[in-house]
Design an enzyme around this catalytic site. Structure first.
Site, PDB file in Angstrom:
ATOM      1  N   ARG A 151       0.805  -1.133  -0.014  1.00  0.00           N
ATOM      2  CA  ARG A 151       0.010  -0.047  -0.220  1.00  0.00           C
ATOM      3  C   ARG A 151       0.874   1.415  -0.047  1.00  0.00           C
ATOM      4  O   ARG A 151       0.352   2.097   0.712  1.00  0.00           O
ATOM      5  CB  ARG A 151      -1.094  -0.003   1.215  1.00  0.00           C
ATOM      6  CG  ARG A 151      -1.705  -1.370   1.393  1.00  0.00           C
ATOM      7  CD  ARG A 151      -2.727  -1.775   0.356  1.00  0.00           C
ATOM      8  NE  ARG A 151      -3.155  -2.910   0.232  1.00  0.00           N
ATOM      9  CZ  ARG A 151      -3.862  -3.414  -0.810  1.00  0.00           C
ATOM     10  NH1 ARG A 151      -3.885  -2.963  -1.993  1.00  0.00           N
ATOM     11  NH2 ARG A 151      -4.287  -4.579  -0.556  1.00  0.00           N
ATOM     12  N   GLU A 276      -5.597 -12.408   7.789  1.00  0.00           N
ATOM     13  CA  GLU A 276      -5.390 -12.300   6.239  1.00  0.00           C
ATOM     14  C   GLU A 276      -4.094 -12.960   6.164  1.00  0.00           C
ATOM     15  O   GLU A 276      -3.124 -12.707   5.400  1.00  0.00           O
ATOM     16  CB  GLU A 276      -5.023 -10.795   5.751  1.00  0.00           C
ATOM     17  CG  GLU A 276      -6.015  -9.866   6.091  1.00  0.00           C
ATOM     18  CD  GLU A 276      -5.912  -8.414   5.582  1.00  0.00           C
ATOM     19  OE1 GLU A 276      -4.778  -7.914   5.648  1.00  0.00           O
ATOM     20  OE2 GLU A 276      -6.965  -7.777   5.157  1.00  0.00           O
ATOM     21  N   ASP A 355     -11.874  -1.077   7.629  1.00  0.00           N
ATOM     22  CA  ASP A 355     -10.486  -0.771   6.983  1.00  0.00           C
ATOM     23  C   ASP A 355     -10.017   0.318   6.428  1.00  0.00           C
ATOM     24  O   ASP A 355     -10.002   0.577   5.279  1.00  0.00           O
ATOM     25  CB  ASP A 355     -10.386  -2.041   6.073  1.00  0.00           C
ATOM     26  CG  ASP A 355      -8.903  -2.269   5.885  1.00  0.00           C
ATOM     27  OD1 ASP A 355      -7.884  -1.570   6.508  1.00  0.00           O
ATOM     28  OD2 ASP A 355      -8.435  -2.925   4.938  1.00  0.00           O
ATOM     29  N   GLU A 383      -4.584   4.454   1.156  1.00  0.00           N
ATOM     30  CA  GLU A 383      -5.097   3.186   0.595  1.00  0.00           C
ATOM     31  C   GLU A 383      -6.269   3.273  -0.213  1.00  0.00           C
ATOM     32  O   GLU A 383      -6.704   2.875  -1.478  1.00  0.00           O
ATOM     33  CB  GLU A 383      -4.879   2.020   1.186  1.00  0.00           C
ATOM     34  CG  GLU A 383      -5.448   0.816   0.487  1.00  0.00           C
ATOM     35  CD  GLU A 383      -5.356  -0.389   1.690  1.00  0.00           C
ATOM     36  OE1 GLU A 383      -4.906  -0.326   2.958  1.00  0.00           O
ATOM     37  OE2 GLU A 383      -5.694  -1.695   1.308  1.00  0.00           O
ATOM     38  N   GLU A 492     -15.246  12.337  -0.722  1.00  0.00           N
ATOM     39  CA  GLU A 492     -16.421  11.433   0.025  1.00  0.00           C
ATOM     40  C   GLU A 492     -17.408  11.641  -1.225  1.00  0.00           C
ATOM     41  O   GLU A 492     -18.287  10.487  -1.432  1.00  0.00           O
ATOM     42  CB  GLU A 492     -16.836  11.678   1.239  1.00  0.00           C
ATOM     43  CG  GLU A 492     -17.585  11.112   2.026  1.00  0.00           C
ATOM     44  CD  GLU A 492     -17.984  11.266   3.209  1.00  0.00           C
ATOM     45  OE1 GLU A 492     -17.932  12.445   3.632  1.00  0.00           O
ATOM     46  OE2 GLU A 492     -18.503  10.577   4.088  1.00  0.00           O
TER      47      GLU A 492
END
Ligand code: GCV
Length: 659
Positions: A151, A276, A355, A383, A492
């Site tokens: 990332r 993960e 996340d 990210e 956003e």
């Protein structure tokens, strides 16, 4: 120290010529009393002062032994007078008295003075006491030993390449930059510890890690390493990583002793377990506390800290299953063990339950835990927030999180973490400007400044950064401040609406793909159909709202009281639902997506207006990024609007173009 081929900029420590603002007299001499001038931190502080003053005011301060009438007098005092890491600065006629109880305080005091000069502020009449608001102010690098950065959006790692550790003047400069904003801890390697990185705790890398550790220590920054929980299996130890297995414990005891013999004063370890694909105690039927405590006890002997991440969730979920909710996982996995952790364990918790999306509620785990050390984790590597192509100044978001009154009383998230820590997944790489987009450096700067001084506003921080990095010209300050402060809302508007998140290109996480994660295993669903969109996380749905303390439990559970910016995070909402603005949900989605693109166009116009007043290289790089951002915003607008028009069949009231 190796030569480093690539060039790099000086970020906010440019030390270019500055208007005097009457500051010459204070900078002609400097005298240090009570501290050892040969101490690395003190000598680095003095070097920094000399460098900064030479660049900004054109004079070389003389280091003197007697108390100067004109200049800076640095005096050591007891920590009862000025707490560790803090400083007291007082102007007395043409002299500034700096009191500090430790070397870090001196360093931070010097950076304070340099910052004022760089901002063209006068040092006359100072009487200021500062101490850090938060104890551990850390950066996590997700750098891999092969030189890639997970990332990472600003080139390769400047720590690692081809399984070697890089040490150069660039590393020293980096340590200066982060110390100047008050950072006092770094984790240099990715939390996903694989391959060569597992060997960082072996003699293969001790020499270089020691050098790095010492460079950072010279600027008051502690070095930490991310650890592979399965290291015993991978480094020729026992054939298990079970934290209850005596052989495993004794292997770790030996290994940790070896590490501390070679690297005394190492800050400790950071662990991502059972997440993960990373191994962890769950493999052996043990709890997260069992795993963390085993390592923590062994580390305690050496004064080390064990930081354990709470990003533990099922990443092989069935999208058909509407009860399992990834948002619940952090709380469900950690709450039962509250109070069971060894005192030197810190749980590191992401700001939201998912996340690092552009909008999430604050994780109910922070402050939900009552008897456990908690540290707040945010991500300045963008990210999901534009990948340092799109401008997205994140300090307003971080302030919202810190200010969140998680249990209704006046107690804030800040109060939960202030004596423990605040950490950012960082956004730097070996790009010439360190952060890909020059404007993204405002997030690095801002994170450090906020962790130091939580009462600073996002606007004040932006202005500080602009003055030091770009210009003290009032028009530049006004334009760039406006761009930064509006950027999160703009981002956003053209991406995922009202807290639903995701809808990004799988794996890469840049650009729209509305259904990209909808039928996958990752637990990241928007649940849109022809009637509405959103995840029912109420007591009638996944029950996630029940993890909050009152009043938030009730506020979020009820569609009428749920804050609208989080509406789709908590509720499944029909497209025709009327929002407080009087608009239907679907019209809101259409409108905000058109507005988002228009706002990017406005930003670009404003940026172009100040071209002549900006450094040419910065203007060129940021302009290129803005072009990409505008394309990205248009892609998002057209994907989202067309998708929801096709799903709902409801036309735009304003008859604009969909596809
Ligand atoms: C380091 C997200 C990112 C991963 C990251 C993970 C984490 O899932 O996409 O790249 O892994 O968060 O925070 O551990």
């Amino acid at each position: 120290m190796e030569n480093y081929e690539k060039k790099w900029t000086n970020l906010w420590l440019k030390y270019e010529k500055r208007a005097d603002a009457g500051n010459f007299c204070f900078c002609e001499m400097v005298c240090v009393q009570g501290f050892d001038e040969h101490n690395t931190i003190i000598s680095n502080a003095l070097k920094e002062f000399a460098k900064g003053i030479k660049g900004m005011l054109g004079i070389t301060p003389a280091v003197v032994t007697g108390i100067p009438a004109k200049g800076i007098w640095i005096a050591k005092v007891a920590d009862a007078i000025v707490p560790n890491e803090g400083f007291h600065l007082k102007t007395e006629a043409e002299r500034i008295v700096m009191e500090a109880s430790d070397e870090n305080g001196v360093l931070y005091g010097i950076f304070y003075l340099l910052r004022q000069i760089a901002m063209e502020k006068s040092l006359a009449g100072l009487n200021i006491k500062e101490r850090p608001a938060i104890k551990n102010r850390m950066l996590n690098h997700w750098d891999n030993l092969d030189g890639s950065v997970e990332r990472g959006y600003s080139g390769h790692s400047f720590y690692f390449d081809n399984n070697k550790i890089l040490i150069s003047e660039r590393t020293v400069d980096y340590a200066r930059f982060i110390a100047s904003i008050g950072i006092n801890g770094v984790v240099i390697n990715n939390v996903n510890v694989k391959d060569a990185a597992t060997y960082l705790i072996t003699p293969t890398y001790f020499n270089e890690v020691r050098q790095l550790k010492e460079i950072f220590a010279g600027y008051g920054v502690k070095l930490f390493l991310s650890l592979n929980f399965a290291a015993p299996l991978e480094l020729g130890g026992p054939d298990s990583a079970d934290p209850f297995d005596e052989d495993v414990i004794s292997w770790w005891r030996g290994q940790i002793a070896l590490v501390y013999e070679a690297l005394p004063d190492l800050g400790g370890f950071l662990v991502k377990a059972d997440s993960e694909g990373r191994p962890g105690p769950f493999t052996y039927g043990r709890t997260q506390a069992d795993g963390a405590n085993m390592l923590a006890r062994l580390l305690d002997v050496h004064g080390g800290m064990l930081i354990w991440r709470c990003f533990v969730y099922n990443c092989t979920q069935d999208w058909r299953d509407r009860k399992t909710d990834r948002a619940r996982a952090g709380y469900d996995n950690f709450i039962q063990s509250d109070g069971d952790y060894h005192p030197n364990v810190i749980l590191q918790i992401k700001n939201g339950p998912m996340d690092f999306q552009i909008r999430e509620p604050v994780s109910p785990l922070i402050g939900g835990l009552k008897k456990t050390n908690q540290m707040l984790e945010v991500q300045i590597a963008q990210e999901y927030t534009g990948q340092q192509i799109d401008v997205c100044y994140l300090i307003p978001m971080f302030k919202e999180v810190l200010d969140f009154k998680y249990c209704g009383s006046s107690e804030k998230i800040f109060d939960v973490i202030k004596n423990i820590g605040f950490v950012a997944v960082t956004n730097t790489g070996d790009d010439e400007n360190w952060t890909g987009n020059d404007l993204a450096a405002a997030n690095l700067y801002g994170f450090g400044r906020l962790a130091w001084s939580v009462s600073l506003s996002a606007e004040e921080i932006a202005e500080e950064w602009i003055r030091q990095t770009l210009s003290c010209d009032e028009e530049v300050i006004a334009v760039v401040k406006k761009i930064l402060l509006s950027s999160r809302d703009t981002f956003e508007k053209y991406t995922c609406p009202l807290g639903i998140g995701w809808m990004v290109t799988p794996h890469y996480h840049y650009g729209p793909s509305v259904d990209g994660y909808e039928y996958s295993q990752w637990g990241t669903y928007h649940r849109a159909d022809h009637l509405g969109i959103g995840v029912d996380r109420t007591d009638k749905g996944t029950g996630y709202t029940g993890q909050y303390q009152e009043p938030h439990k009730s506020i979020y559970n009820n569609i009428e009281t749920c804050p609208e910016e989080l509406l789709l995070f908590f509720h499944y909402v029909p497209y025709k639902y009327i929002l407080k603005s009087g608009k239907t949900l679907i019209q809101h989605i259409y409108d905000t997506h058109f507005e988002g693109v228009m706002e990017v166009e406005e930003m670009i116009k404003a940026w172009n207006r100040i071209e002549a007043k900006l450094p040419a290289d910065v203007f060129a790089v940021v302009t290129g990024r803005f072009e990409q951002q505008l394309n990205n915003a248009k892609e998002w607008r057209d994907h989202i609007n067309s998708y929801f028009y096709r799903k709902s069949g409801i036309a735009d009231e304003k008859g604009r173009k969909f596809y």
